[in-house]
Design a protein around this motif. Structure first.
Motif, PDB file in Angstrom:
ATOM      1  N   ASP A 146       8.292   5.285   5.722  1.00  0.00           N
ATOM      2  CA  ASP A 146       8.463   4.433   6.905  1.00  0.00           C
ATOM      3  C   ASP A 146       7.689   3.124   6.750  1.00  0.00           C
ATOM      4  OD1 ASP A 146      10.050   6.355   8.036  1.00  0.00           O
ATOM      5  OD2 ASP A 146       8.458   7.232   9.273  1.00  0.00           O
ATOM      6  N   ALA A 147       6.460   3.228   6.194  1.00  0.00           N
ATOM      7  CA  ALA A 147       5.657   2.019   5.998  1.00  0.00           C
ATOM      8  C   ALA A 147       6.300   1.097   4.959  1.00  0.00           C
ATOM      9  CB  ALA A 147       4.240   2.395   5.561  1.00  0.00           C
ATOM     10  N   ALA A 148       6.955   1.683   3.958  1.00  0.00           N
ATOM     11  CA  ALA A 148       7.596   0.880   2.918  1.00  0.00           C
ATOM     12  C   ALA A 148       8.864   0.185   3.417  1.00  0.00           C
ATOM     13  CB  ALA A 148       7.929   1.752   1.714  1.00  0.00           C
ATOM     14  N   ASP A 172       0.831  -1.208   0.000  1.00  0.00           N
ATOM     15  CA  ASP A 172       0.000   0.000   0.000  1.00  0.00           C
ATOM     16  C   ASP A 172       0.864   1.256   0.000  1.00  0.00           C
ATOM     17  OD1 ASP A 172      -2.255  -1.561   0.008  1.00  0.00           O
ATOM     18  OD2 ASP A 172      -2.602  -1.410   2.167  1.00  0.00           O
ATOM     19  N   ALA A 173       1.943   1.232   0.788  1.00  0.00           N
ATOM     20  CA  ALA A 173       2.827   2.394   0.858  1.00  0.00           C
ATOM     21  C   ALA A 173       3.536   2.616  -0.477  1.00  0.00           C
ATOM     22  CB  ALA A 173       3.847   2.206   1.981  1.00  0.00           C
ATOM     23  N   MET A 174       4.002   1.559  -1.106  1.00  0.00           N
ATOM     24  CA  MET A 174       4.681   1.697  -2.392  1.00  0.00           C
ATOM     25  C   MET A 174       3.737   2.214  -3.467  1.00  0.00           C
ATOM     26  SD  MET A 174       7.832   1.057  -1.982  1.00  0.00           S
ATOM     27  CE  MET A 174       8.302   1.007  -3.715  1.00  0.00           C
ATOM     28  N   GLN A 175       2.498   1.766  -3.437  1.00  0.00           N
ATOM     29  CA  GLN A 175       1.514   2.247  -4.412  1.00  0.00           C
ATOM     30  C   GLN A 175       1.250   3.732  -4.205  1.00  0.00           C
ATOM     31  OE1 GLN A 175      -2.442   0.524  -4.174  1.00  0.00           O
ATOM     32  NE2 GLN A 175      -2.752   0.778  -6.360  1.00  0.00           N
ATOM     33  N   ALA A 176       1.130   4.149  -2.946  1.00  0.00           N
ATOM     34  CA  ALA A 176       0.894   5.561  -2.660  1.00  0.00           C
ATOM     35  C   ALA A 176       2.086   6.411  -3.116  1.00  0.00           C
ATOM     36  CB  ALA A 176       0.641   5.748  -1.164  1.00  0.00           C
ATOM     37  N   ILE A 177       3.305   5.925  -2.917  1.00  0.00           N
ATOM     38  CA  ILE A 177       4.497   6.663  -3.343  1.00  0.00           C
ATOM     39  C   ILE A 177       4.531   6.795  -4.862  1.00  0.00           C
ATOM     40  CG2 ILE A 177       7.021   6.554  -3.462  1.00  0.00           C
ATOM     41  CD1 ILE A 177       6.960   5.305  -0.645  1.00  0.00           C
TER      42      ILE A 177
END
Length: 553
Positions: A53-55, A37-42
């Motif tokens: 941080d989440a990634a 989810d974090a990588m998609q948001a980035i």
């Protein structure tokens, strides 16, 4: 005699390693899901400290594919929507009026004055003053008809044109209505799918039911209301000429016009021509941005035909206002300052950043061709999904342990080899499911449970054949070799027929049936691999080290 070439051994071990590596992220499901989810948001531009941080909770060099959980396991939203097909007929007739007017105008000497008359939805009624010119008028209007673009409507025209006194009545033909229904349903399915994909939801089920209904199931979404917000807005964007404005909502706009409220100015209504200059269907891109005053806005760009129409209109109407209309509300009504030839522009209004982003998503995904009426809506809570997962786990564990015990008691050491292969088999199933991004549902778990039982079937055939060969063959090595050779045809035949069944279930079925077919098909592939290659490799390695004079199966 009992030998496996080095390159074959390396291939088997590498295949197992790849399968286990692909399956590994599922053992850390929550952590990997947070990373994804974090990588998609980035990637979408939200490169914040929180997302970075989440990634960092999962190494980038490891695979991050997961087995997606279906609606019955994860919880989510379920909607059954009905597409209002009659709205499409009405919109089609409304947009036809300018063409009818333009084709009759050069013949005013014959047909007289031309006036649009009130009519029921889906019908266009035009009155001419000279009844003697009706034959010529009907001939001209019928010339607007086009062939129906379907295999079943070959030779048919899309318009039925008839006369009633001084009135010309235009309707869609039955063949065109059927073709329009099919196009509308396909377009609605595609647009709903694109809108849901835009917000990053995992593995939705979107399928047609009956003539005019669509089933929508989205795992992991908070509620049915949230899902309706994503797909329920038609996002019909039009650019329409402005006749005037008023503060009285009861003002009669006149035939061929409509009265629409202003989104920004409370109590203000605009009188607009019903026929739009350009529609959102001709948009090719829409992105959130900011206007010259730093306020959130949306940049848009038309395709060549839309850009041409937009450019021609602005060139001919400099100094006149025109309205940008979204879902029957006037977002803004700017005055045309100059010719706009590039086919691009900006939509401004009292937007927040979130509203401008959502509007851009809706416009980019396209406008729904007709309104959706929601006949059924359900929210499946994650607690119910967790109960389903727990029940599936218990069933799988019981089946798994039962098979392990049976094999160990029935075939001794060889049974233990089969058990190792069975464990690797389950891991490889999850590796394949993760690789293709498949969705696991309760029927899918049933397919895995069935695979657990079937996976040892090939080993049972081999081991029973080895028992028979031990009575006649010269030595254990020859018995093992003959056991695998003579059982191979039976193993392949049995698994091919089951695999064909799984393929038919996948092609002909939908939703949960497909989930069952996928896990069953993958289970057949992995069980054949582990039974023919992995178990045999383990037996060969053991035999090479121990060199037993006798074996017991």
């Amino acid at each position: 005699m009992l030998q496996i070439d080095a390159w074959k051994r390396i291939t088997i071990w590498l295949t197992l390693l790849v399968g286990l590596t692909l399956a590994m992220p599922n053992a850390f499901y929550t952590r990997v899901e947070t990373y994804n989810d974090a990588m998609q948001a980035i990637e979408l531009g939200a490169d914040t400290t929180e997302n970075r941080d989440a990634a960092s909770v999962w190494p980038d060099f490891l695979p991050s594919g997961l087995v997606n959980l279906g609606l019955d396991l994860r919880g989510g939203a379920h909607l059954l929507a009905e597409v209002q097909l009659d709205d499409v007929y009405a919109a089609r007739m409304d947009s036809l009026w300018p063409d009818v007017r333009d084709v009759l105008r050069p013949e005013r000497a014959t047909v007289g004055t031309i006036r649009l008359q009130p009519s029921e939805p889906g019908t266009l009624r035009v009155r001419i003053s000279e009844e003697a010119g009706m034959a010529r008028a009907l001939e001209l209007v019928r010339g607007l008809a086009q062939p129906v673009v379907t295999l079943t409507g070959v030779g048919a025209q899309d318009l039925d044109v008839s006369g009633d006194g001084n009135d010309i009545i235009v309707q869609l033909s039955e063949e065109e209505k059927r073709a329009t229904d099919e196009r509308t349903m396909q377009q609605s399915l595609e647009i709903i799918r694109r809108r849901i994909d835009e917000v990053g939801t995992r593995e939705p089920t979107i399928q047609r039911q009956g003539a005019d209904r669509i089933l929508i199931q989205v795992p992991g979404i908070g509620s049915a209301a949230e899902l309706k917000e994503i797909i329920g807005t038609t996002a019909q964007l039009t650019f329409q000429p402005v006749i005037g404005r008023t503060s009285d909502e009861n003002d009669a706009p006149g035939i061929g016009n409509e009265l629409l409220p202003s989104m920004d100015e409370e109590g203000i209504f605009y009188i607009l021509e019903q026929a739009p200059v350009v529609t959102g269907e001709e948009l090719v891109d829409a992105q959130p941005s900011f206007d010259q005053n730093g306020r959130p806005a949306v940049n848009f760009r038309f395709n060549p035909s839309g850009a041409r129409a937009f450019g021609d209109y602005t060139a001919q109407n400099i100094g006149n206002p025109f309205a940008i209309v979204l879902d029957e509300e006037v977002i803004s009504a700017p005055t045309i300052q100059s010719h706009i030839p590039g086919g691009s522009g900006i939509i401004t209004g009292n937007f927040t950043v979130e509203e401008s982003t959502n509007l851009a998503v809706l416009l980019r995904a396209g406008a729904l061709p007709a309104e959706l009426s929601f006949l059924e809506e359900r929210t499946i809570g994650p607690e119910l999904g967790q109960d389903s997962i727990d029940a599936g786990k218990i069933a799988t564990i019981i089946a798994f342990v039962g098979v392990l015990i049976f094999m160990a008691l029935s075939y001794g050491l060889f049974g233990l080899f089969a058990n190792v292969a069975l464990i690797l088999n389950i891991a490889m199933i999850f590796g394949l499911l993760s690789l293709v991004g498949a969705t696991l549902t309760l029927p899918g778990i049933a397919g895995i449970v069935l695979t657990v039982g079937m996976a040892v079937d090939a080993n049972v055939l081999v081991f029973e054949r080895i028992r028979e060969e031990l009575k006649t063959a010269k030595g254990p090595a020859r018995a093992i070799e003959l056991g695998y050779e003579k059982a191979l045809s039976a193993i392949i035949d049995a698994n091919i027929t089951t695999f064909i069944t799984a393929v038919i279930l996948y092609v002909m079925g939908s939703g949960p049936v497909r989930g069952f077919a996928i896990t069953l098909g993958f289970g057949i592939l992995t069980s054949v691999f582990t039974a023919i290659f992995v178990t045999r490799l383990l037996i060969v390695i053991w035999f090479e080290r121990r060199r037993p004079k006798q074996i017991e199966v």
